[in-house]
Design an enzyme around this catalytic site. Structure first.
Site, PDB file in Angstrom:
ATOM      1  N   LYS A  61      -6.141  27.206  18.471  1.00 56.69           N
ATOM      2  CA  LYS A  61      -6.676  25.855  18.356  1.00 56.69           C
ATOM      3  C   LYS A  61      -7.872  25.595  19.275  1.00 56.69           C
ATOM      4  O   LYS A  61      -8.730  24.777  18.956  1.00 56.69           O
ATOM      5  CB  LYS A  61      -5.513  24.928  18.724  1.00 56.69           C
ATOM      6  CG  LYS A  61      -5.772  23.510  18.810  1.00 56.69           C
ATOM      7  CD  LYS A  61      -4.437  22.827  18.767  1.00 56.69           C
ATOM      8  CE  LYS A  61      -4.364  21.731  19.777  1.00 56.69           C
ATOM      9  NZ  LYS A  61      -3.168  20.910  19.556  1.00 56.69           N
ATOM     10  N   ASP A  62      -7.933  26.270  20.391  1.00 58.75           N
ATOM     11  CA  ASP A  62      -9.010  26.043  21.362  1.00 58.75           C
ATOM     12  C   ASP A  62     -10.186  26.999  21.169  1.00 58.75           C
ATOM     13  O   ASP A  62     -11.143  26.968  21.937  1.00 58.75           O
ATOM     14  CB  ASP A  62      -8.484  26.212  22.791  1.00 58.75           C
ATOM     15  CG  ASP A  62      -7.389  25.208  23.113  1.00 58.75           C
ATOM     16  OD1 ASP A  62      -7.461  24.089  22.584  1.00 58.75           O
ATOM     17  OD2 ASP A  62      -6.477  25.549  23.876  1.00 58.75           O
ATOM     18  N   ARG A 104      -8.469  13.424  15.720  1.00 62.11           N
ATOM     19  CA  ARG A 104      -7.576  13.861  14.627  1.00 62.11           C
ATOM     20  C   ARG A 104      -6.225  13.161  14.711  1.00 62.11           C
ATOM     21  O   ARG A 104      -5.712  12.629  13.722  1.00 62.11           O
ATOM     22  CB  ARG A 104      -7.368  15.385  14.727  1.00 62.11           C
ATOM     23  CG  ARG A 104      -6.323  15.940  13.775  1.00 62.11           C
ATOM     24  CD  ARG A 104      -6.053  17.422  14.042  1.00 62.11           C
ATOM     25  NE  ARG A 104      -5.390  17.662  15.311  1.00 62.11           N
ATOM     26  CZ  ARG A 104      -4.072  17.610  15.509  1.00 62.11           C
ATOM     27  NH1 ARG A 104      -3.272  17.314  14.507  1.00 62.11           N
ATOM     28  NH2 ARG A 104      -3.560  17.838  16.693  1.00 62.11           N
ATOM     29  N   ARG A 105      -5.654  13.124  15.910  1.00 65.40           N
ATOM     30  CA  ARG A 105      -4.352  12.481  16.083  1.00 65.40           C
ATOM     31  C   ARG A 105      -4.465  10.963  15.973  1.00 65.40           C
ATOM     32  O   ARG A 105      -3.615  10.310  15.393  1.00 65.40           O
ATOM     33  CB  ARG A 105      -3.771  12.865  17.442  1.00 65.40           C
ATOM     34  CG  ARG A 105      -3.271  14.315  17.468  1.00 65.40           C
ATOM     35  CD  ARG A 105      -2.865  14.742  18.864  1.00 65.40           C
ATOM     36  NE  ARG A 105      -2.158  16.024  18.841  1.00 65.40           N
ATOM     37  CZ  ARG A 105      -2.072  16.839  19.897  1.00 65.40           C
ATOM     38  NH1 ARG A 105      -2.666  16.501  21.030  1.00 65.40           N
ATOM     39  NH2 ARG A 105      -1.401  17.963  19.806  1.00 65.40           N
ATOM     40  N   ARG A 122      -4.676  12.258  31.002  1.00 69.06           N
ATOM     41  CA  ARG A 122      -4.786  13.715  31.080  1.00 69.06           C
ATOM     42  C   ARG A 122      -3.805  14.197  32.129  1.00 69.06           C
ATOM     43  O   ARG A 122      -2.967  13.457  32.610  1.00 69.06           O
ATOM     44  CB  ARG A 122      -6.228  14.149  31.366  1.00 69.06           C
ATOM     45  CG  ARG A 122      -7.113  14.072  30.111  1.00 69.06           C
ATOM     46  CD  ARG A 122      -8.114  15.210  30.032  1.00 69.06           C
ATOM     47  NE  ARG A 122      -7.488  16.512  29.947  1.00 69.06           N
ATOM     48  CZ  ARG A 122      -8.070  17.639  30.300  1.00 69.06           C
ATOM     49  NH1 ARG A 122      -9.274  17.624  30.802  1.00 69.06           N
ATOM     50  NH2 ARG A 122      -7.451  18.774  30.171  1.00 69.06           N
ATOM     51  N   ARG A 128       2.128  13.940  31.902  1.00 71.99           N
ATOM     52  CA  ARG A 128       2.012  13.036  30.749  1.00 71.99           C
ATOM     53  C   ARG A 128       3.354  12.477  30.340  1.00 71.99           C
ATOM     54  O   ARG A 128       3.491  11.293  30.048  1.00 71.99           O
ATOM     55  CB  ARG A 128       1.414  13.785  29.559  1.00 71.99           C
ATOM     56  CG  ARG A 128      -0.011  14.202  29.801  1.00 71.99           C
ATOM     57  CD  ARG A 128      -0.503  14.968  28.596  1.00 71.99           C
ATOM     58  NE  ARG A 128      -1.697  15.705  28.937  1.00 71.99           N
ATOM     59  CZ  ARG A 128      -2.664  15.956  28.079  1.00 71.99           C
ATOM     60  NH1 ARG A 128      -2.581  15.537  26.841  1.00 71.99           N
ATOM     61  NH2 ARG A 128      -3.715  16.631  28.454  1.00 71.99           N
ATOM     62  N   CYS A 217     -12.391  21.754  17.791  1.00 65.83           N
ATOM     63  CA  CYS A 217     -11.059  21.185  17.596  1.00 65.83           C
ATOM     64  C   CYS A 217     -11.021  19.710  17.976  1.00 65.83           C
ATOM     65  O   CYS A 217     -10.005  19.053  17.891  1.00 65.83           O
ATOM     66  CB  CYS A 217      -9.972  21.999  18.298  1.00 65.83           C
ATOM     67  SG  CYS A 217      -9.489  21.415  19.918  1.00 65.83           S
TER      68      CYS A 217
HETATM   69  N1  LIG Z   1      -5.376  20.493  22.781  1.00 65.84           N
HETATM   70  C1  LIG Z   1      -4.965  21.401  23.785  1.00 65.84           C
HETATM   71  C2  LIG Z   1      -3.963  22.399  23.318  1.00 65.84           C
HETATM   72  N2  LIG Z   1      -4.332  23.600  22.856  1.00 65.84           N
HETATM   73  C3  LIG Z   1      -3.209  24.324  22.546  1.00 65.84           C
HETATM   74  C4  LIG Z   1      -2.108  23.550  22.821  1.00 65.84           C
HETATM   75  C5  LIG Z   1      -0.711  24.043  22.705  1.00 65.84           C
HETATM   76  C6  LIG Z   1      -0.172  24.223  21.334  1.00 65.84           C
HETATM   77  C7  LIG Z   1      -0.832  25.234  20.436  1.00 65.84           C
HETATM   78  O1  LIG Z   1      -0.825  26.441  20.684  1.00 65.84           O
HETATM   79  O2  LIG Z   1      -1.329  24.788  19.405  1.00 65.84           O
HETATM   80  C8  LIG Z   1      -2.556  22.303  23.300  1.00 65.84           C
HETATM   81  C9  LIG Z   1      -1.730  21.176  23.737  1.00 65.84           C
HETATM   82  C10 LIG Z   1      -1.562  20.052  22.738  1.00 65.84           C
HETATM   83  O3  LIG Z   1      -2.415  19.859  21.867  1.00 65.84           O
HETATM   84  O4  LIG Z   1      -0.566  19.313  22.824  1.00 65.84           O
END
Ligand SMILES: NCc1[nH]cc(CCC(=O)O)c1CC(=O)O
Length: 267
Positions: A61-62, A104-105, A122, A128, A217
């Site tokens: 995702k990153d 997105r969320r 953060r 959190r 992302c």
């Molecule tokens: N946005 C940051 C991020 N990048 C990867 C994860 C962990 C979960 C994954 O591997 O997708 C998260 C945390 C989240 O979005 O809650």
């Protein structure tokens, strides 16, 4: 996890080189305002290019869609639970303030709770969760990836309730819950055999949407492929699901282009 799998399947000894990235260090930055792109991956890519490491492990995702020259994604570990989890302070059913920096969320959860306001918190996951439980962050809900919670071994937390959201309500980010192994391009085939082919098939298709749309992302677009369905979210289309045939996975770029045209998304 990745080192254990590579070591076992390739019959090699692995040594871990721990690096702290800018994204890890700057926990107070708003990812949305600073631009999250590459913040968690840049230092690791440099280590690969300098030959200080042979493989880098990232959350898929990153991982930006466009990659430094000479590097490639060899493949992925088997994907975990791809869903996002709605974290609500105990007793809250209609959150008034939801903490998330992710468009997105925000856009998708806004469909479920149209009157909610948004804010950002953060810090690491523990912080959190604590802030939602006590209310000190000014929010009574947040969203976290199920895979992230699971990797931290967090199945519950005092003072909050977890609700995993299905794709019908919240399409996960491109690559969510998959761990990518990145390497120098010349080594990709060597590592690929040790990784999970089905996850690669699905995430590669999702990433073709990222490439076609040109966002990182931290844009509002989302795409999630299962064996037979593409779940898609975009500001212009809302949440959609489309059937996928096995052949659609063979030509990811062509499939993404065709489906985006069908959905009427400008690329
Ligand atoms: N946005 C940051 C991020 N990048 C990867 C994860 C962990 C979960 C994954 O591997 O997708 C998260 C945390 C989240 O979005 O809650």
């Amino acid at each position: 996890m990745a080192a254990a799998r590579l070591g076992e399947r390739l019959g090699v000894e692995t040594e871990l080189l721990q690096l702290v990235t800018t994204g890890d260090r700057q926990t107070e930055w708003s990812l949305e305002k600073r631009g999250g792109k590459g913040l968690f991956t840049g230092e690791l890519e440099q280590a690969l290019l300098r030959g200080e490491a042979d493989a880098a492990v990232h959350s898929a995702k990153d991982l930006p869609g466009d990659m430094a020259d000479g590097l490639a994604v060899a493949g992925y570990l088997p994907r975990e639970d791809p869903r996002d989890v709605l974290v609500l302070r105990a007793g809250v059913t209609e959150p008034a303030r939801i903490a998330t920096g992710s468009p997105r969320r925000r856009l998708q959860i806004g469909q479920l709770f149209p009157s909610a306001a948004f804010t950002e918190i953060r810090g690491n996951v523990d912080t959190r969760l604590r802030k939602i439980a006590t209310g000190e962050g000014g929010a009574d809900a947040t969203l976290l990836a199920a895979a992230g919670l699971r990797r931290l071994g967090i199945g519950e937390w005092p003072g909050v309730a977890f609700h995993a959201l299905g794709c019908k309500h919240m399409v996960p980010a491109i690559g969510q819950a998959a761990i990518a192994v990145q390497c120098r391009a010349a080594d990709a085939a060597h590592f690929a055999g040790a990784l999970d082919a089905e996850t690669a098939r699905r995430v590669t298709l999702e990433r073709a949407f990222q490439t076609a749309l040109g966002g990182g992302c931290h844009t509002a677009a989302a795409a999630h492929a299962t064996a037979d369905t593409l779940w898609f979210f975009h500001e212009e289309t809302g949440l959609r699901s489309l059937p996928l045939a096995p052949a659609d996975f063979e030509e990811p770029a062509a499939t993404a282009g065709r489906l985006l045209r069908y959905l009427g998304v400008k690329v």
